[in-house]
Design a protein around this motif. Structure first.
Motif, PDB file in Angstrom:
ATOM      1  N   LEU A 108       0.825  -1.204   0.000  1.00 31.83           N
ATOM      2  CA  LEU A 108       0.000   0.000   0.000  1.00 31.83           C
ATOM      3  C   LEU A 108       0.861   1.256   0.000  1.00 31.83           C
ATOM      4  CD1 LEU A 108      -2.773   1.286   0.048  1.00 31.83           C
ATOM      5  CD2 LEU A 108      -2.795   1.058   2.541  1.00 31.83           C
ATOM      6  N   ALA A 109       1.958   1.215   0.713  1.00 30.15           N
ATOM      7  CA  ALA A 109       2.855   2.376   0.755  1.00 30.15           C
ATOM      8  C   ALA A 109       3.369   2.703  -0.647  1.00 30.15           C
ATOM      9  CB  ALA A 109       4.019   2.105   1.700  1.00 30.15           C
ATOM     10  N   LYS A 110       3.690   1.682  -1.432  1.00 27.10           N
ATOM     11  CA  LYS A 110       4.169   1.906  -2.795  1.00 27.10           C
ATOM     12  C   LYS A 110       3.079   2.523  -3.666  1.00 27.10           C
ATOM     13  CE  LYS A 110       7.655  -1.768  -2.738  1.00 27.10           C
ATOM     14  NZ  LYS A 110       8.063  -3.088  -3.305  1.00 27.10           N
ATOM     15  N   VAL A 111       1.851   2.055  -3.495  1.00 24.35           N
ATOM     16  CA  VAL A 111       0.722   2.623  -4.242  1.00 24.35           C
ATOM     17  C   VAL A 111       0.531   4.093  -3.873  1.00 24.35           C
ATOM     18  CG1 VAL A 111      -1.775   2.509  -4.622  1.00 24.35           C
ATOM     19  CG2 VAL A 111      -0.441   0.398  -4.464  1.00 24.35           C
ATOM     20  N   LEU A 112       0.584   4.380  -2.591  1.00 24.20           N
ATOM     21  CA  LEU A 112       0.371   5.752  -2.137  1.00 24.20           C
ATOM     22  C   LEU A 112       1.518   6.675  -2.535  1.00 24.20           C
ATOM     23  CD1 LEU A 112      -1.284   5.110   1.348  1.00 24.20           C
ATOM     24  CD2 LEU A 112      -2.390   5.844  -0.774  1.00 24.20           C
ATOM     25  N   ASP A 113       2.690   6.121  -2.759  1.00 17.42           N
ATOM     26  CA  ASP A 113       3.791   6.933  -3.290  1.00 17.42           C
ATOM     27  C   ASP A 113       3.462   7.390  -4.715  1.00 17.42           C
ATOM     28  OD1 ASP A 113       5.334   6.814  -1.008  1.00 17.42           O
ATOM     29  OD2 ASP A 113       6.566   5.132  -1.709  1.00 17.42           O
ATOM     30  N   VAL A 114       2.848   6.507  -5.498  1.00 18.98           N
ATOM     31  CA  VAL A 114       2.407   6.878  -6.849  1.00 18.98           C
ATOM     32  C   VAL A 114       1.326   7.954  -6.753  1.00 18.98           C
ATOM     33  CG1 VAL A 114       1.289   6.055  -8.961  1.00 18.98           C
ATOM     34  CG2 VAL A 114       2.984   4.613  -7.808  1.00 18.98           C
ATOM     35  N   TYR A 115       0.391   7.771  -5.825  1.00 16.26           N
ATOM     36  CA  TYR A 115      -0.680   8.757  -5.639  1.00 16.26           C
ATOM     37  C   TYR A 115      -0.109  10.102  -5.208  1.00 16.26           C
ATOM     38  CZ  TYR A 115      -4.355   5.142  -5.820  1.00 16.26           C
ATOM     39  OH  TYR A 115      -5.223   4.147  -6.214  1.00 16.26           O
TER      40      TYR A 115
ATOM     41  N   THR B 286      -7.813   2.228  12.620  1.00 18.12           N
ATOM     42  CA  THR B 286      -6.555   1.498  12.828  1.00 18.12           C
ATOM     43  C   THR B 286      -5.461   2.504  13.182  1.00 18.12           C
ATOM     44  OG1 THR B 286      -5.505   1.618  10.630  1.00 18.12           O
ATOM     45  CG2 THR B 286      -7.290   0.024  10.901  1.00 18.12           C
ATOM     46  N   ASP B 287      -4.273   1.984  13.466  1.00 19.95           N
ATOM     47  CA  ASP B 287      -3.137   2.861  13.758  1.00 19.95           C
ATOM     48  C   ASP B 287      -2.261   3.063  12.518  1.00 19.95           C
ATOM     49  OD1 ASP B 287      -2.046   0.372  13.516  1.00 19.95           O
ATOM     50  OD2 ASP B 287      -1.009   0.369  15.448  1.00 19.95           O
ATOM     51  N   ARG B 288      -2.825   2.827  11.334  1.00 23.24           N
ATOM     52  CA  ARG B 288      -2.066   2.992  10.092  1.00 23.24           C
ATOM     53  C   ARG B 288      -2.498   4.228   9.307  1.00 23.24           C
ATOM     54  NH1 ARG B 288      -0.543  -1.159  12.535  1.00 23.24           N
ATOM     55  NH2 ARG B 288       0.829  -2.725  11.602  1.00 23.24           N
ATOM     56  N   GLY B 289      -3.198   5.146   9.953  1.00 24.22           N
ATOM     57  CA  GLY B 289      -3.659   6.347   9.275  1.00 24.22           C
ATOM     58  C   GLY B 289      -2.542   7.198   8.706  1.00 24.22           C
ATOM     59  N   GLU B 290      -1.361   7.082   9.299  1.00 28.27           N
ATOM     60  CA  GLU B 290      -0.237   7.894   8.831  1.00 28.27           C
ATOM     61  C   GLU B 290       0.201   7.507   7.423  1.00 28.27           C
ATOM     62  OE1 GLU B 290       3.468   5.359  10.767  1.00 28.27           O
ATOM     63  OE2 GLU B 290       2.860   7.240  11.692  1.00 28.27           O
ATOM     64  N   LEU B 291      -0.199   6.347   6.939  1.00 28.83           N
ATOM     65  CA  LEU B 291       0.066   6.004   5.546  1.00 28.83           C
ATOM     66  C   LEU B 291      -0.501   7.080   4.626  1.00 28.83           C
ATOM     67  CD1 LEU B 291      -0.717   2.181   5.624  1.00 28.83           C
ATOM     68  CD2 LEU B 291       1.447   3.183   4.870  1.00 28.83           C
ATOM     69  N   PHE B 292      -1.606   7.674   5.044  1.00 32.85           N
ATOM     70  CA  PHE B 292      -2.237   8.747   4.270  1.00 32.85           C
ATOM     71  C   PHE B 292      -1.787  10.123   4.755  1.00 32.85           C
ATOM     72  CE2 PHE B 292      -4.849   5.017   3.990  1.00 32.85           C
ATOM     73  CZ  PHE B 292      -5.320   5.014   2.691  1.00 32.85           C
ATOM     74  N   THR B 293      -1.871  10.339   6.042  1.00 28.57           N
ATOM     75  CA  THR B 293      -1.650  11.685   6.579  1.00 28.57           C
ATOM     76  C   THR B 293      -0.197  12.128   6.541  1.00 28.57           C
ATOM     77  OG1 THR B 293      -1.518  10.774   8.828  1.00 28.57           O
ATOM     78  CG2 THR B 293      -3.682  11.509   8.059  1.00 28.57           C
ATOM     79  N   SER B 294       0.744  11.189   6.480  1.00 31.71           N
ATOM     80  CA  SER B 294       2.152  11.569   6.457  1.00 31.71           C
ATOM     81  C   SER B 294       2.611  12.009   5.073  1.00 31.71           C
ATOM     82  CB  SER B 294       3.030  10.400   6.925  1.00 31.71           C
ATOM     83  OG  SER B 294       2.955   9.319   6.000  1.00 31.71           O
TER      84      SER B 294
END
Length: 220
Positions: free
Chosen positions: A143-150, A183-191
């Motif tokens: 997911l982190a790789k996908v969000l890097d593209v985003y 969840t505690d993974r919100g920083e995947l988006f907010t960071s």
């Protein structure tokens, strides 16, 4: 007066909530019909006629039945082009193609790892299922790789398919909501600066706020 379309399934379902958000964006009258999966209602013959895979959502528009949330959303936007948000699925072939490619990215690249994380982190604990730590780690990395593209894309345009909110953005709301809020993974988006800005905008749309209200309301 047109007969309201029917949506079967609980708002807590990510797929059901996707359809509800679309209906609200398009200002289309609908009837939400509860399907109690814990009681096996999704396996009854009458339900299987409209949802052969015994899942949610199921959707009916008079004699028409559909069962895949993204297909349902496309149908709604094409049938009601002049209602509600008129540009939700684009207004010309190029806009539609851009929206479609980001919808494909959501379905093929974003959804698999984000769905795995939502289940493992938000639903498995409620169901007393032991989380699969290996799967969580793998899914988070994907997911982190996908969000890097985003992140790069959203540095070039306000929304994924262009400068207007579209079905491509809407389709990301259900899984992203659970990851950020439950969840505690919100920083995947907010960071991520651009992803965080985008998430803040799309999650504060009135249509999605209404869906969240439904999710938080006790079932009738």
């Amino acid at each position: 007066m047109a007969t309201p379309v029917k949506v079967y399934g609980p708002p807590l379902s990510t797929a059901v909530s996707r359809v509800l958000a679309c209906l609200l964006e398009k200002d289309v009258d609908y009837q939400l019909i509860t399907v109690n999966m814990s009681k096996g209602e999704h396996k009854k013959p009458d339900y299987l006629k409209i949802q052969p895979f015994a899942q949610v959502p199921a959707f009916q528009d008079e004699s028409i039945s559909l069962f895949e949330s993204r297909a349902i959303c496309r149908y709604i936007t094409d049938k009601y082009p002049n209602k509600g948000n008129k540009g939700l699925y684009g207004t010309n072939p190029l806009e539609k193609a851009s929206i479609d490619q980001w919808l494909e990215a959501e379905g093929q690249s974003f959804n698999p790892p984000s769905s795995a994380l939502v289940f493992q982190l938000a639903f498995a604990p409620r169901m007393k299922i032991k989380p699969d730590e290996r799967l969580i780690k793998q899914s988070e990395e994907k997911l982190a790789k996908v969000l890097d593209v985003y992140e790069k894309r959203l540095g070039e345009s306000r929304y994924l398919a262009g400068d207007e909110f579209s079905l491509a953005d809407l389709s990301h709301l259900p899984n992203a909501h659970y990851l950020v809020k439950a969840t505690d993974r919100g920083e995947l988006f907010t960071s991520r600066k651009n992803v965080g800005r985008w998430w803040d905008e799309i999650s504060n749309r009135e249509s999605w706020k209404k869906v969240v209200e439904m999710q938080n309301s006790p079932p009738r």
